[in-house]
Scaffold this motif. Sequence first.
Motif, mmCIF file in Angstrom:
data_model
loop_
_atom_site.group_PDB
_atom_site.id
_atom_site.type_symbol
_atom_site.label_atom_id
_atom_site.label_comp_id
_atom_site.label_asym_id
_atom_site.label_seq_id
_atom_site.Cartn_x
_atom_site.Cartn_y
_atom_site.Cartn_z
ATOM 1 N N GLY A 153 0.754 15.762 6.507
ATOM 2 C CA GLY A 153 1.368 14.705 5.711
ATOM 3 C C GLY A 153 2.312 13.838 6.509
ATOM 4 O O GLY A 153 3.300 13.319 5.969
ATOM 5 N N LYS A 154 2.025 13.648 7.791
ATOM 6 C CA LYS A 154 2.883 12.851 8.665
ATOM 7 C C LYS A 154 2.191 11.585 9.165
ATOM 8 O O LYS A 154 2.767 10.833 9.954
ATOM 9 C CB LYS A 154 3.319 13.680 9.872
ATOM 10 C CG LYS A 154 4.164 14.892 9.527
ATOM 11 C CD LYS A 154 4.522 15.674 10.794
ATOM 12 C CE LYS A 154 5.342 16.912 10.480
ATOM 13 N NZ LYS A 154 5.647 17.685 11.721
ATOM 14 N N ALA A 155 0.970 11.342 8.731
ATOM 15 C CA ALA A 155 0.244 10.163 9.206
ATOM 16 C C ALA A 155 1.010 8.895 8.832
ATOM 17 O O ALA A 155 1.423 8.716 7.692
ATOM 18 C CB ALA A 155 -1.161 10.136 8.597
ATOM 19 N N GLY A 156 1.200 8.035 9.802
ATOM 20 C CA GLY A 156 1.904 6.780 9.537
ATOM 21 C C GLY A 156 3.413 6.909 9.518
ATOM 22 O O GLY A 156 4.111 5.979 9.080
ATOM 23 N N ASP A 157 3.974 8.035 9.969
ATOM 24 C CA ASP A 157 5.428 8.223 9.962
ATOM 25 C C ASP A 157 6.162 7.124 10.715
ATOM 26 O O ASP A 157 7.190 6.616 10.259
ATOM 27 C CB ASP A 157 5.796 9.587 10.566
ATOM 28 C CG ASP A 157 6.009 10.640 9.484
ATOM 29 O OD1 ASP A 157 5.877 10.322 8.294
ATOM 30 O OD2 ASP A 157 6.313 11.809 9.836
ATOM 31 N N ASP A 158 5.633 6.765 11.881
ATOM 32 C CA ASP A 158 6.305 5.746 12.698
ATOM 33 C C ASP A 158 6.356 4.400 11.966
ATOM 34 O O ASP A 158 7.380 3.709 11.982
ATOM 35 C CB ASP A 158 5.589 5.587 14.047
ATOM 36 C CG ASP A 158 5.758 6.801 14.931
ATOM 37 O OD1 ASP A 158 6.689 7.603 14.680
ATOM 38 O OD2 ASP A 158 4.952 6.974 15.881
ATOM 39 N N LEU A 163 9.274 0.271 8.683
ATOM 40 C CA LEU A 163 9.403 -0.503 7.443
ATOM 41 C C LEU A 163 10.711 -0.180 6.715
ATOM 42 O O LEU A 163 11.361 -1.069 6.153
ATOM 43 C CB LEU A 163 8.212 -0.230 6.520
ATOM 44 C CG LEU A 163 6.848 -0.742 7.005
ATOM 45 C CD1 LEU A 163 5.735 -0.227 6.107
ATOM 46 C CD2 LEU A 163 6.836 -2.274 7.048
ATOM 47 N N GLU A 164 11.099 1.086 6.718
ATOM 48 C CA GLU A 164 12.345 1.479 6.055
ATOM 49 C C GLU A 164 13.557 0.887 6.762
ATOM 50 O O GLU A 164 14.566 0.556 6.116
ATOM 51 C CB GLU A 164 12.444 3.011 5.995
ATOM 52 C CG GLU A 164 11.485 3.617 4.980
ATOM 53 C CD GLU A 164 11.535 5.137 4.940
ATOM 54 O OE1 GLU A 164 11.165 5.726 3.908
ATOM 55 O OE2 GLU A 164 11.958 5.737 5.970
ATOM 56 N N LYS A 169 17.717 -3.651 6.062
ATOM 57 C CA LYS A 169 18.330 -4.911 6.490
ATOM 58 C C LYS A 169 18.011 -6.077 5.536
ATOM 59 O O LYS A 169 18.570 -7.169 5.695
ATOM 60 C CB LYS A 169 17.841 -5.272 7.897
ATOM 61 C CG LYS A 169 18.222 -4.250 8.971
ATOM 62 C CD LYS A 169 17.618 -4.645 10.310
ATOM 63 C CE LYS A 169 17.907 -3.601 11.381
ATOM 64 N NZ LYS A 169 17.271 -3.956 12.682
ATOM 65 N N ALA A 170 17.101 -5.848 4.618
ATOM 66 C CA ALA A 170 16.655 -6.942 3.743
ATOM 67 C C ALA A 170 17.817 -7.457 2.879
ATOM 68 O O ALA A 170 18.595 -6.680 2.333
ATOM 69 C CB ALA A 170 15.512 -6.464 2.856
ATOM 70 N N LEU A 184 8.176 -4.807 1.072
ATOM 71 C CA LEU A 184 8.416 -3.653 1.955
ATOM 72 C C LEU A 184 8.363 -2.346 1.166
ATOM 73 O O LEU A 184 7.781 -1.352 1.625
ATOM 74 C CB LEU A 184 9.769 -3.788 2.655
ATOM 75 C CG LEU A 184 9.871 -4.869 3.735
ATOM 76 C CD1 LEU A 184 11.320 -5.071 4.162
ATOM 77 C CD2 LEU A 184 9.011 -4.493 4.944
ATOM 78 N N GLU A 185 8.970 -2.336 0.002
ATOM 79 C CA GLU A 185 8.965 -1.123 -0.824
ATOM 80 C C GLU A 185 7.535 -0.746 -1.220
ATOM 81 O O GLU A 185 7.181 0.441 -1.251
ATOM 82 C CB GLU A 185 9.815 -1.333 -2.077
ATOM 83 C CG GLU A 185 11.310 -1.378 -1.788
ATOM 84 C CD GLU A 185 12.136 -1.744 -3.016
ATOM 85 O OE1 GLU A 185 11.535 -2.309 -3.965
ATOM 86 O OE2 GLU A 185 13.346 -1.485 -3.021
ATOM 87 N N LYS A 186 6.722 -1.754 -1.507
ATOM 88 C CA LYS A 186 5.341 -1.490 -1.875
ATOM 89 C C LYS A 186 4.561 -0.914 -0.696
ATOM 90 O O LYS A 186 3.768 0.025 -0.853
ATOM 91 C CB LYS A 186 4.685 -2.774 -2.374
ATOM 92 C CG LYS A 186 3.263 -2.585 -2.888
ATOM 93 C CD LYS A 186 2.703 -3.891 -3.448
ATOM 94 C CE LYS A 186 1.289 -3.683 -3.962
ATOM 95 N NZ LYS A 186 0.712 -4.927 -4.532
ATOM 96 N N GLN A 187 4.783 -1.495 0.499
ATOM 97 C CA GLN A 187 4.097 -0.998 1.696
ATOM 98 C C GLN A 187 4.467 0.459 1.985
ATOM 99 O O GLN A 187 3.606 1.278 2.304
ATOM 100 C CB GLN A 187 4.438 -1.869 2.904
ATOM 101 C CG GLN A 187 3.875 -3.284 2.862
ATOM 102 C CD GLN A 187 4.261 -4.081 4.079
ATOM 103 O OE1 GLN A 187 3.992 -3.677 5.203
ATOM 104 N NE2 GLN A 187 4.919 -5.220 3.858
#
Length: 628
Positions: A153-158, A163-164, A169-170, A184-187
Motif C-alpha cells: 500500500g505504498k505505491a505512489g508515496d512520493d 502533492l501534500e 502551501k495552497a 490537489l485534495e482530489k488527486q
Amino acid sequence: MRLAPIATVFAAVLSLAPTVQAQQVEPEILSLPNGMKFLLVPRHDQPNTIAAGWLAKVGSVNERPGITGISHFFEHMMFKGTDTIGTRDAKRDADYRARQKQLRDKINELTWASQYDRYFKGDIADAWDPKNDTPELAKLRAELKALMDEQQGKAGDDEIKKLEAELAKADAATEAGKQRKADLEKQVANLKAQQKALSTIVKDEFDQIYTAAGGTGMNAFTSYDLTFYFINVPSNKFELWAWMESDRLDGSVFREFFSERDVVHEERRLRTESTPTGTFQEQFESMFWMSSPYSWPVIGWTSDLNSYTMDEAMKYWNTYYRPNNLVGIVVGDFDPKEAKQTILKYFSRLEPGKAPPPPVVTLEQEQKAEMRMYAEADTQPQVEIRYHTVPFQHKDSYALDVMSSVLNGRTGRLYKEMVEGSQVASSASARQDSRKYGGAFSFDAETKGSATPAQLEEAWYAELKKLQTETVGEQELQKVKNQAMADSYRRLQNNFFLMIQLAYAEALGDWSEINKESAKIQAVTAEDIKRVANTYFGKNNRSVAVYTRKEGAAPAADADLAALPGPMQGMARQAAQKIAQETDGAKLKEGLAQLEAQAAQVPPQMAPVMDYLKKKMQERIGQLEGGK
C-alpha cells in the motif's frame, strides 16, 4: 526480537514477588501423533491468565555459511501472517509473492555471478550496493520495489508527499487558490484509493487480534540454540491462541520476505554496527569459536542476509519448524482436560516433517595457544578474557556456575578486590555460558580513572590464582549456595518466567533440569571449584579482547547505552536519568541489591538492560561516596 512490549516485560522483572517456599514443577506432558510435545503447568494463584508459547529447537547453531541469521529472520517472518491472517486478498497476495520471488532470484543470480566477479577483481567495493548496479540490475531492483510498494500500500508515496506539500502551501484566500486546493485534495484522495486497491496486506493483524482479545506481551526471541514465541492471554482466550498459533505453524506465507530484510539490516546496524564495540565483539566471537557453528552471529552476516532465497527458506522451514521439532508450553489458570482437547483439535492438523533435523556434528576444536585481539574504539578501556568450558548439564557446569557466583555481586571477590580495593575497575563480572554444544567462561571489566586494561588482566589472574590454589571458605560458599537456592525458588513463582525457564531447559537438554539444578548446585564443594579452576583456565585455553580508546576520540557520551538494542534505549535512558538524580546513597544500594537478587530470573533478552542499570547504580553510589 520484536521489542515493542519489552518495557512491560522489564517492569514485570522488577516487581517479582518475594521468595516463597520451594516447589517442584511437574508439567503434564501431552504428545501428539505428529510428534509435537506440550508441557502443561496448571497454576491458579494468578487467576484468569495464561502464559503460552511454543519452542522451535533451532537457532543459529543449526545454520551454515550462506544462510547465517536465517533462524532470526524466520522470527520476523512469522509475525507476517498466513492466508487467513494478514491479508485482505490471499490470491492476489500470493501472486505478488510469486512475482517478487522471480525478480529476486534473478537479482541474486546476477549478483552472485557478475557483481561478485567485479568485486573479486577490485572493480567495485561492494557487490550488493545498489550504487554499483549494472543497468539490468537497476531495472530489476526498481521492478521489485514497485511490486513491494503495491503489495504494502505504498505505491505512489512520493507523488502523494509532493502533492501534500503543495497542498500545505495552497492559498485558499483567492478563488484560484480554492480551486487549486480542491484539485490537489482530489488527486491525493485518488492516489490513496489506488494504493488501497492495490494493497493486499493488513499490517500487524496478529497484534491487533491478540490485543483486542486481551492478549499482552506477544513477542519472540532467537538465540544460539532455540527460537521461542510467546504471549500472555486471558484464560478464556486459550482456544484463540491455539487456533492462531497452529494457523501460523501450518500456513505461514512469509509475506514481505524481501522487504523485511531491510528491517533486519537496520536491526543489525543498531545493535552491532552503530555501537562502539559491536563489530569487534562479533570478531572476537568468531575468533573464539574456531570450528563450532557458534562462530557466526545470531543476526547473521550481511552478505548472507542479502542472499536468502525463498527456496532455501522453505527447505529450512520444513526441516526445523515441523511438529517433531516443536514443543508447546502453557503455564497458568486453565483446566488440563479442556486444554488437551483444544490442543488436539488445532495442533493435530500440523504435518510432521519428512525427516528429523540433522544433528550438529561439528564440535569446537581444542585451543592450543592463547589468542588476543586488540581494538581501538570510542569507549572506556576494557577487557574480556574468555575460556572454553562445558555445555549445559555437563557435570562441571554447576561448579563453574558457583565459581562465577563467588566472584560476582557487591559482596563478591571481583567487586571487593577490583572496584572497592585496588579501584582499577568501575565494573567487573564473570559468567559461565553453558550452551547446548559447548560452553565458555568470561571475565569482563572496565577501567576506572587512569587504570589500564593490563591492570585489569593482572587483577583477574591474581583472583584466578587464589581459586586455583586456595579453598573457598565454608561461609563464603554457603552464602553463594543460599542465594542460588533463593533464586531457584523465586524464578518459579511467576507464570511467564517459569515458561521461559522451561523453554530454555527443554531446548538445551531437558525441561526437568529446572527441578534438578538447585540440588546439583548445593552439592558443589570447595574442592570442585578448585578443580575446575585448574582444569579450564590455562593460558593456552584463553582468548583475550583488549579495548583501548581510539586516539583523539572524545569519550563517548554513553557507550553502554548505545550498545543496547535501539528499542531498549529509551527505557534504559529514562531509568539512568532517575538514577543520576538520586542523592540518597542508601536508597541506591537497596535498589542495587534488589536488581542483583532478581538477576537470576531475567530472560536473556533483558540481561543487557539489567546490567546497564546495575552499572549506573554502582557509578552513582561511587560518586556520592566521593569516588570517581
